[in-house]
Design an enzyme around this catalytic site. Structure first.
Site, PDB file in Angstrom:
ATOM      1  N   MET A 175       0.793  -1.195  -0.008  1.00 25.97           N
ATOM      2  CA  MET A 175       0.083  -0.123  -0.098  1.00 25.97           C
ATOM      3  C   MET A 175       1.033   1.275  -0.002  1.00 25.97           C
ATOM      4  SD  MET A 175      -3.205   1.252  -0.136  1.00 25.97           S
ATOM      5  CE  MET A 175      -3.127   3.191  -0.161  1.00 25.97           C
ATOM      6  N   GLU A 190       4.718   0.735  -5.871  1.00 26.30           N
ATOM      7  CA  GLU A 190       4.293   1.761  -4.715  1.00 26.30           C
ATOM      8  C   GLU A 190       4.775   3.046  -4.585  1.00 26.30           C
ATOM      9  OE1 GLU A 190       1.589   0.402  -3.618  1.00 26.30           O
ATOM     10  OE2 GLU A 190       1.756  -1.480  -4.245  1.00 26.30           O
TER      11      GLU A 190
HETATM   12  N1  B3K Z   1      -3.465   0.672  -3.901  1.00 23.32           N
HETATM   13  C1  B3K Z   1      -3.062  -0.410  -3.266  1.00 23.32           C
HETATM   14  C2  B3K Z   1      -4.569  -1.310  -3.349  1.00 23.32           C
HETATM   15  C3  B3K Z   1      -5.094  -1.645  -1.893  1.00 23.32           C
HETATM   16  C4  B3K Z   1      -6.329  -2.298  -2.036  1.00 23.32           C
HETATM   17  C5  B3K Z   1      -7.411  -2.594  -0.982  1.00 23.32           C
HETATM   18  N2  B3K Z   1      -8.538  -3.342  -1.324  1.00 23.32           N
HETATM   19  C6  B3K Z   1      -2.164  -1.179  -3.728  1.00 23.32           C
HETATM   20  C7  B3K Z   1      -1.747  -0.962  -4.929  1.00 23.32           C
HETATM   21  O1  B3K Z   1      -2.285  -1.187  -6.033  1.00 23.32           O
HETATM   22  O2  B3K Z   1      -0.625  -0.509  -5.098  1.00 23.32           O
HETATM   23 ZN    ZN Z   2      -1.163   0.447  -7.182  1.00 23.90          ZN
END
Ligand code: B3K
Ligand code: ZN
Length: 866
Positions: free
Chosen positions: A269, A304
């Site tokens: 995340m 990320e």
């Molecule tokens: N943006 C997070 C996704 C989290 C999803 C939670 N249901 C991971 C990513 O795509 O980088």
């Molecule tokens: Zn992502």
């Protein structure tokens, strides 16, 4: 029988066209956490400003907590109410200070959304709607706030206290507790909030940005894992430099921290300045991680990190725009990985992943556009369509614009929308403006689900020296969308002479934007071979009139390695599909093509290893009107055995050559050799050679790295001898205290193509190390089993029953992770009526469970009706 339509009408459906700007904005929030696993007190101060003249109250989303107190402008209020978990407070003025006080219980949070406990840590996961489970807040991505966070905790148990942004101050308290304050100067939506408390150590380094900012980097883990963080840290530094060089994007805070946790619903995340990762995408050393794992760590660390611009600096207006950040960021991480090693092999892997996960999704009941129209539970939309097809859509724009104009488009996008919450439409408009093109028709890629099918027929007129290519496209109907206008399909194509193997003219980029088109080629002096959709320039299914001999020839002479791989795959698919449909197939062309590939000294071993692999059972199934798992397994296995037998000498030579490599090294060349070594070992075993088992066991015991060890274990587990049992025991005992490696022990058995796999898996579900509470472990057994076509689809339905039992149990703990595992059961339309009925019955059983979650309800009910 359950009336699915009536049931579907119940939960709240959110629609894209119902978007309304927020009634109130929250420019500033101060949070004060008194941390304790059993009872954490959260005091929040929200400065709210009116954004909608008519709003008579503010609605602050919540997740089941009730406020101990609510004050507005310092005055205690009692006129609030709770509606569907949200706190409603009447407000009359234009700006107010709202203070709330709640208590939450992280150790009881099994959903792993909001603030939860994992392996002695306290950590958060807020995307998409987890922040509301921490405190009352307008939990939507278009409300951007500056965050100030104070954390207080027991110093011995939680010596490290981290949050977004920069550390401000910290200190000790008399009662063995301590505190820390963090401030994030960048306004952000609540889904990017993060906080961690725990007994952690950091692998630290620094990075100097191109404008001279010194950034302190830290990868935080348990002390015993510190030695496994070097690869992630190096990947982070490489990614930071790459984003400066390729997109001109620089990091913007003085610190960048990553924390690894064992219990995590997803991969990782991108919280601002404080990424939180599933430990499987941070921890890597040669003894415990395969090359594939190492690559996964770099790709996810980069992904990320790249979100800092594509996601954080420019975020999403609403969750229908999810692919704005995810599709673009996947495209960015794919390009990054391609630049670190073999671009061709990376493209092969990405396309294989797209075909394994996204194509079936697009052809099934859960099909949805890259920008969906509605949802019940947004967590269900973190899909291969949003991520991987979304990345293909960005890639097509990059292909059509060329590198320079694409960069002009992204510069414009980042510049214009920095600090705001944007839409997919904003992105496309910037591409048009920056690239000086019209993407009006191209926008269908955002609104139309389904994988387009292209038919390409090439006819040669030898007398005239010409060739005519007839192209046509069809976009299949999907749930909610029946007939669809033609899409823009950028197809890279090129002709080769079938006698000489030489190119006939340059590669062309054809934009097929009508239902059909003719393309004429002249100076076609020998029978031509069609190389089409080179580099997989469009995410489509292409059907051609190429014979097995044409495909075999192309697999040897095409000058695009991806197209060579494709020709070989198509040849293998056609061969296996023919034997499934007509009994016995002619294997000669495949065997000759593999022999030629193995003999070509110019080829990279990593490429060879990919090219000689047979398509997976499930992908073969996707080509058939009705999937017959046993017939597919038999046909593929027969071909595999014959390839092994006929080319045994070559496999042994390839194996010996790769095995002669020195000690472990993580480099593209060494990875390629290890890959070819594993693939060759698999074919030696398939040949039925008497010594295959001992070769595999010797490799298993002598391996100085996990790639070789797991490769050998997989071969043994798929074989018939008892060496398998010994190897599994040795592996288990050696790694019994390493959860990430134990996951491999479970998944290797769940993926095995053995007749007794279902029985073995059902027993493993009672193993003392099996738990549904850890998402990685649940996926390693239940997830892996449900994609094992032969085992999951056992004709008597026991595979379906097992998975449904597990999902029902998991739904009570962690609905998000449970719902993600529904799609294999939803593919019932692809199977014979007996299997379809058994699968449907399990979906109905899931839906009939009292208290079924919204997540499961949406997935299972759409799977039945779609
Ligand atoms: N943006 C997070 C996704 C989290 C999803 C939670 N249901 C991971 C990513 O795509 O980088
Ligand atoms: Zn992502």
């Amino acid at each position: 029988m359950l009336d699915v339509n009536a049931a579907l009408a119940q939960p709240h459906v959110t629609r894209r066209d119902a978007y309304r700007a927020p009634d109130w904005l929250v420019p500033q929030i101060d949070l004060d956490f008194d941390l304790d696993p059993a009872a954490t007190r959260v005091r929040a101060r929200l400065q709210v400003v009116r954004n909608e003249a008519d709003a008579s109250a503010i609605r602050l989303d919540g997740g089941g907590q009730s406020p101990v107190s609510v004050t507005v402008d310092g005055v205690a209020r009692s006129d609030w109410s709770i509606d569907d978990g949200a706190l409603i407070i009447p407000l009359a003025g234009d700006a107010h200070l709202i203070e709330t006080d709640v208590t939450i219980a992280p150790e009881r949070n099994t959903q792993l959304m909001g603030l939860y406990a994992s392996g002695g840590l306290l950590c958060t996961q807020c995307e998409a709607e987890g922040f509301r489970r921490i405190t009352f807040f307008p939990d939507r991505p278009d409300v951007l706030s500056r965050y100030f966070v104070r954390m207080t905790a027991d110093k011995e148990r939680y010596p490290v206290l981290l949050a977004n942004g920069d550390p401000i101050d910290s200190g000790d308290l008399p009662d063995g507790r301590h505190w820390a304050e963090w401030r994030d100067p960048f306004p952000k939506p609540s889904y990017l909030f993060a906080m961690v408390a725990g007994d952690l150590v950091a692998n630290r380094a620094s990075f100097t940005t191109r404008s001279g900012r010194q950034v302190a980097l830290g990868i935080w883990v348990r002390a015993s894992d510190l030695a496994k963080t070097g690869h992630a840290l190096a990947a982070l530094q490489t990614a930071m430099k790459w984003d400066e060089d390729v997109y001109g994007r620089e990091y913007d805070l003085d610190v960048f921290n990553i924390v690894a946790v064992d219990d995590f619903n997803f991969g990782a995340m991108e919280n601002k300045g404080l990424n939180i990762f599933n430990s499987r995408y941070i921890l890597a050393d040669p003894d415990t991680a395969t090359d594939y794992d190492f690559d996964g760590v770099s790709a996810v660390v980069a992904h990320e990190y790249f979100h800092n611009w594509s996601g954080n600096r420019v975020t999403c207006r609403d969750w229908f725009q999810l692919s704005l950040k995810e599709g673009f960021t996947v495209f960015r991480d794919q390009s990054f990985s391609a630049d670190q090693g073999s671009a061709a092999v990376k493209r092969i892997e990405d396309v294989r992943a797209l075909r394994a996960a996204q194509f079936p999704e697009d052809a099934g009941p859960l099909a949805h556009p890259v920008r969906p129209e509605s949802y019940i539970e947004i967590s269900n939309f973190y899909t291969a369509t949003i991520y991987n097809k979304g990345a293909e859509v960005i890639r097509m724009m990059a292909t059509m614009l060329g590198a320079e104009r694409f960069r002009a488009g992204t510069d414009l996008y980042f510049d214009r929308f920095d600090g705001t919450a944007a839409t997919c439409e904003d992105f496309v408009a910037c591409m048009e403006e920056g690239g000086a093109v019209d993407f009006a028709q191209f926008r269908h890629w955002y609104s139309q689900a389904g994988t387009p099918r292209v038919t390409a027929t090439l006819r040669h007129d030898a007398a005239a020296g010409t060739a005519l290519l007839k192209l046509s496209q069809m976009v299949p109907p999907t749930p909610d969308q029946s007939s669809k206008p033609a899409m823009v399909l950028p197809l890279r194509l090129k002709l080769f002479g079938s006698d000489t193997g030489r190119p006939m003219g340059d590669e062309q980029l054809v934009l097929l934007d009508s239902p059909s088109a003719d393309i004429m080629f002249d100076k076609v002096t020998e029978p031509p071979l069609l190389s089409i959709n080179r580099q997989f320039s469009a995410p489509v299914i292409v059907e051609t009139n190429r014979s097995p001999a044409d495909l075999a020839r192309l697999s040897a002479c095409d000058d695009d390695p991806f197209a060579r791989y494709e020709a070989m795959q198509q040849l293998m698919l056609d061969t296996i599909v023919a034997s499934v449909t007509h009994g016995r197939g002619d294997h000669a062309a495949v065997i000759a093509a593999i022999a030629e590939t193995l003999d070509d000294p110019a080829l990279d071993p990593a490429f060879v290893a990919e090219a000689v692999l047979l398509p997976a059972d499930s992908f073969i199934g996707d080509q058939l009107a009705v999937v017959d798992p046993e017939a597919i397994f038999r046909a593929r296995d027969a071909l595999r055995r014959e390839i092994g037998r006929t080319l045994e000498t070559k496999w042994r030579a390839a194996y010996a050559q790769a095995a002669a490599l020195g000690p472990f090294e993580y480099s593209p060349v060494a990875k390629g050799h290890r890959r070819l070594k594993s693939v060759s070992l698999g074919y030696i075993a398939a040949s039925g050679a008497g010594d295959a088992d001992s070769i595999a066991f010797a490799q298993f015991e002598a391996a100085d790295n996990m790639t070789d060890r797991q490769g050998a274990l997989t071969t043994l587990v798929n074989g018939q001898s008892n060496t398998r049992v010994a190897a599994l025991d040795i592996f288990y005992n050696r790694y019994s205290d390493n959860p990430l490696v134990l996951d491999k022990w479970f998944s290797t058995q769940a993926l095995a193509s053995r007749e007794d796999t279902p029985t073995i898996v059902f027993d493993l579900a009672h193993h003392r190390d099996f738990t549904l509470a850890n998402p990685n472990r649940a996926r390693a057994l239940v997830g892996a089993f449900s994609v094992n076509q032969r085992a999951f689809h056992a004709a008597d339905g026991r595979g379906y029953r097992f998975v449904a039992d597990q999902l029902i149990a998991l739904d009570k703990l962690n609905p998000q992770t449970a719902a993600k595992l529904v799609p294999p059961l939803g593919r019932w339309k692809r199977f014979n009526p007996e299997r379809a009925a058994l699968m449907r019955a399990e979906l109905e059983r899931i839906l009939a469970v009292p208290g079924v979650s919204r997540d499961m309800f949406e997935q299972a009910s759409r799977s039945l009706t779609g």
